[in-house]
Design an enzyme around this catalytic site. Structure first.
Site, PDB file in Angstrom:
ATOM      1  N   ARG A  15     -21.705   3.160 -19.896  1.00  0.00           N
ATOM      2  CA  ARG A  15     -21.895   4.619 -20.071  1.00  0.00           C
ATOM      3  C   ARG A  15     -22.322   5.141 -18.684  1.00  0.00           C
ATOM      4  O   ARG A  15     -22.680   6.063 -18.191  1.00  0.00           O
ATOM      5  CB  ARG A  15     -22.887   4.855 -21.078  1.00  0.00           C
ATOM      6  N   GLN A  73     -23.709 -15.634 -18.989  1.00  0.00           N
ATOM      7  CA  GLN A  73     -23.646 -15.660 -20.254  1.00  0.00           C
ATOM      8  C   GLN A  73     -22.070 -14.893 -20.288  1.00  0.00           C
ATOM      9  O   GLN A  73     -22.098 -13.641 -19.821  1.00  0.00           O
ATOM     10  CB  GLN A  73     -24.230 -14.411 -21.142  1.00  0.00           C
ATOM     11  N   GLU A 151     -30.505  -3.486 -37.696  1.00  0.00           N
ATOM     12  CA  GLU A 151     -29.803  -2.642 -36.444  1.00  0.00           C
ATOM     13  C   GLU A 151     -29.058  -1.424 -37.087  1.00  0.00           C
ATOM     14  O   GLU A 151     -28.852  -1.443 -38.365  1.00  0.00           O
ATOM     15  CB  GLU A 151     -28.484  -3.467 -35.949  1.00  0.00           C
ATOM     16  N   ALA A 381     -36.853  20.756  28.278  1.00  0.00           N
ATOM     17  CA  ALA A 381     -35.678  20.778  27.099  1.00  0.00           C
ATOM     18  C   ALA A 381     -34.401  20.453  27.665  1.00  0.00           C
ATOM     19  O   ALA A 381     -34.067  20.397  28.887  1.00  0.00           O
ATOM     20  CB  ALA A 381     -35.594  22.430  26.941  1.00  0.00           C
TER      21      ALA A 381
END
Ligand code: UD1
Ligand code: CA
Length: 460
Positions: A15, A73, A151, A381
């Site tokens: 998501r 995994q 669940e 400047a």
């Protein structure tokens, strides 16, 4: 007694709709997993095992650090299967604390309370009561005793009415954890190996199941989408803002204040709206920061004012600013800018890798790179140091009391001696001795009798 911490970080985070693995998305400038790892580092000398899967190479490269181990995994067959991958690393006779790589704001004292509730004999779950428990595993109790976690997708209508949910964090006696994980099956609505099924196994084994709660809800909120990430970021920033205000910092608006690193404030610091602080920032007594400033890796001396829209970036070489200085509006200080007390830097002035001594001023539209600037130098400047020849950087030295007129180019390496003056519009390629006036520009000519061309009127 040995403590092992397993952090589950293998999930894809579909998501998030991002190529970046979910746990590497940033909250307050630090990855979600980084927050969890930093908290783990405060829990004594626990062994930390991170379970990686999606984007494993990237996650492991970013999370590598002392005492951290990684197990992979692949594929991801559920939370029970995730913890099973870590089993060979877990020390028998100890306790295993299970955390989530996408739940970044868990606090050390809550994790400690969970480990204490386990007490090496109990199964301790971190639970929370939610007004809307949709999607979460429900804590099923008989009387006050926890019997199981069910669940959401497997729950009956009565179970779905339960507001107490499992946060995804637990502490378990390691030997029992190993025994229970070996017995998990995937006979459920999602066809996954649920870690939560070990609760019913503990009950069957006569192991007490206890529950602990976090002190704040934000501690257990996970990140699954950009909306949740932004929500958690705001909660985190708001909490930080409140801490700063309690310590006396005056924030114009705590909702428009972002710290992505460490901010240290002395007394009487005032910060206007929409400022972002990154890395390590130290503000001295009475420092004022105007609106819309971005400030990274800098130390700012007492009573210095940073005017609005200033960008200070001490990226890899911290910026230093002395006391009673005035910076901005619209100034840009880059790595290695080192400004003494009472230095004035005005609008559209860029300073990089340069030291400016007390009272030096560059008030408008100027660049100083690789320069050493003496006391009370006035830098006009539009003047710049031409410090780069395309291959090498060269230094410019302006001794005390030098006056550089407007629109000068100082072609480095060059030294302007103390008290020397450079006329406006000069291109300086040779060093100037102390006290001299140097002018290096075309002489002005006057041509009398010259007539400006005029357009012929269009004939109609
Ligand atoms: C899990 C719990 C649920 C709890 C919820 C809290 C289970 C079965 N359910 O549900 O009771 O209320 O968390 O948020 O544990 N992960 C892996 N490998 C996997 C699957 C997941 O590493 O094979 C990681 C994910 O990246 C994530 C964490 O484990 O960090 C939780 O997985 P997620 O799928 O979000 O669990 P939920 O279904 O929400
Ligand atoms: Ca899931």
């Amino acid at each position: 007694m040995a403590l092992d911490i397993v952090i589950m970080a293998a999930g894809k985070g579909t998501r998030m709709k991002s190529n970046l693995p979910k746990v590497l998305h940033k909250l307050a400038g630090k990855s979600l997993l980084g927050h969890v790892l930093d908290t783990c580092a405060t829990l004594g000398d626990a062994q930390v095992v991170v379970v990686t899967g999606h984007g494993a190479d990237t996650v492991e490269a970013q999370a590598a650090g002392q005492g951290r181990q990684f197990v992979r995994q692949m594929p991801q067959l559920g939370t029970g299967h995730a913890v099973l991958q870590a089993v060979p690393k877990l020390q028998d006779g100890g306790t295993t604390l299970i955390l989530n790589g996408d739940v970044p704001l868990i606090e050390a004292r809550t994790a400690q309370a969970l480990v204490a509730a386990c007490g090496s004999t109990n199964l301790a779950l971190l639970t929370v009561n939610l007004a809307d428990p949709t999607g979460y595993g429900r804590i099923v109790r008989e009387g006050s005793l926890v019997r199981a976690i069910v669940e959401h997708k497997d729950a009956s209508p009565e179970q779905r009415a339960i507001n107490e949910v499992y946060t995804g964090m637990m502490a378990v006696p390691t030997a029992a954890l190993k025994r229970w994980l070996a017995q998990l099956t995937n006979h459920n609505a999602q066809g996954e190996y649920y870690l939560t099924d070990i609760v019913a196994m503990a009950v069957a084994d006569g192991v007490p199941v206890v529950a602990a709660q976090p002190s704040r809800e934000a501690e257990v909120l996970g990140v699954n989408s950009p909306v949740q990430l932004a929500d958690l970021e705001r909660r985190y920033q708001r909490a930080q803002a409140e801490q700063f205000m309690e310590a006396g910092v005056r924030l114009a608006d705590p909702a428009r204040f972002d710290v992505r690193g460490q901010l240290h404030c002395a007394e009487d610091v005032e910060i206007d709206v929409n400022c972002v602080f990154e890395g390590e920032v130290r503000l001295g007594v009475g420092v004022k920061i105007g609106a819309h400033c971005v400030i990274r890796n800098v130390q700012i001396g007492e009573h210095t004012h940073i005017e609005s829209f200033t960008h200070i970036d001490g990226q890899d070489q911290a910026v230093q600013i002395g006391a009673n200085a005035r910076i901005g509006p619209f100034a840009r200080l880059r790595p290695g800018a080192n400004l003494g007390p009472e230095v004035y830097i005005g609008n559209f002035v860029e300073i990089k890798n340069s030291t400016l001594a007390q009272g030096a001023k560059a008030n408008h539209l100027a660049y100083l790179g690789d320069a050493v600037v003496g006391k009370n130098v006035n830098y006009g400047a539009g003047s710049i140091t031409a410090n780069y020849d395309g291959a090498n950087k060269h230094r410019t030295v302006l001794e005390d009391q030098v006056h550089i007129g407007s629109n000068c180019v100082l072609v480095a390496p060059v030294t302007i001696g103390a008290g020397a003056t450079i006329g406006a519009g000069s291109t300086i390629t040779k060093s100037v001795p102390p006290g001299q006036l140097a002018v290096a520009r075309g002489r002005q000519m006057g041509l009398d009798g010259w007539v400006r061309p005029v357009k012929k009127p269009k004939s109609s």
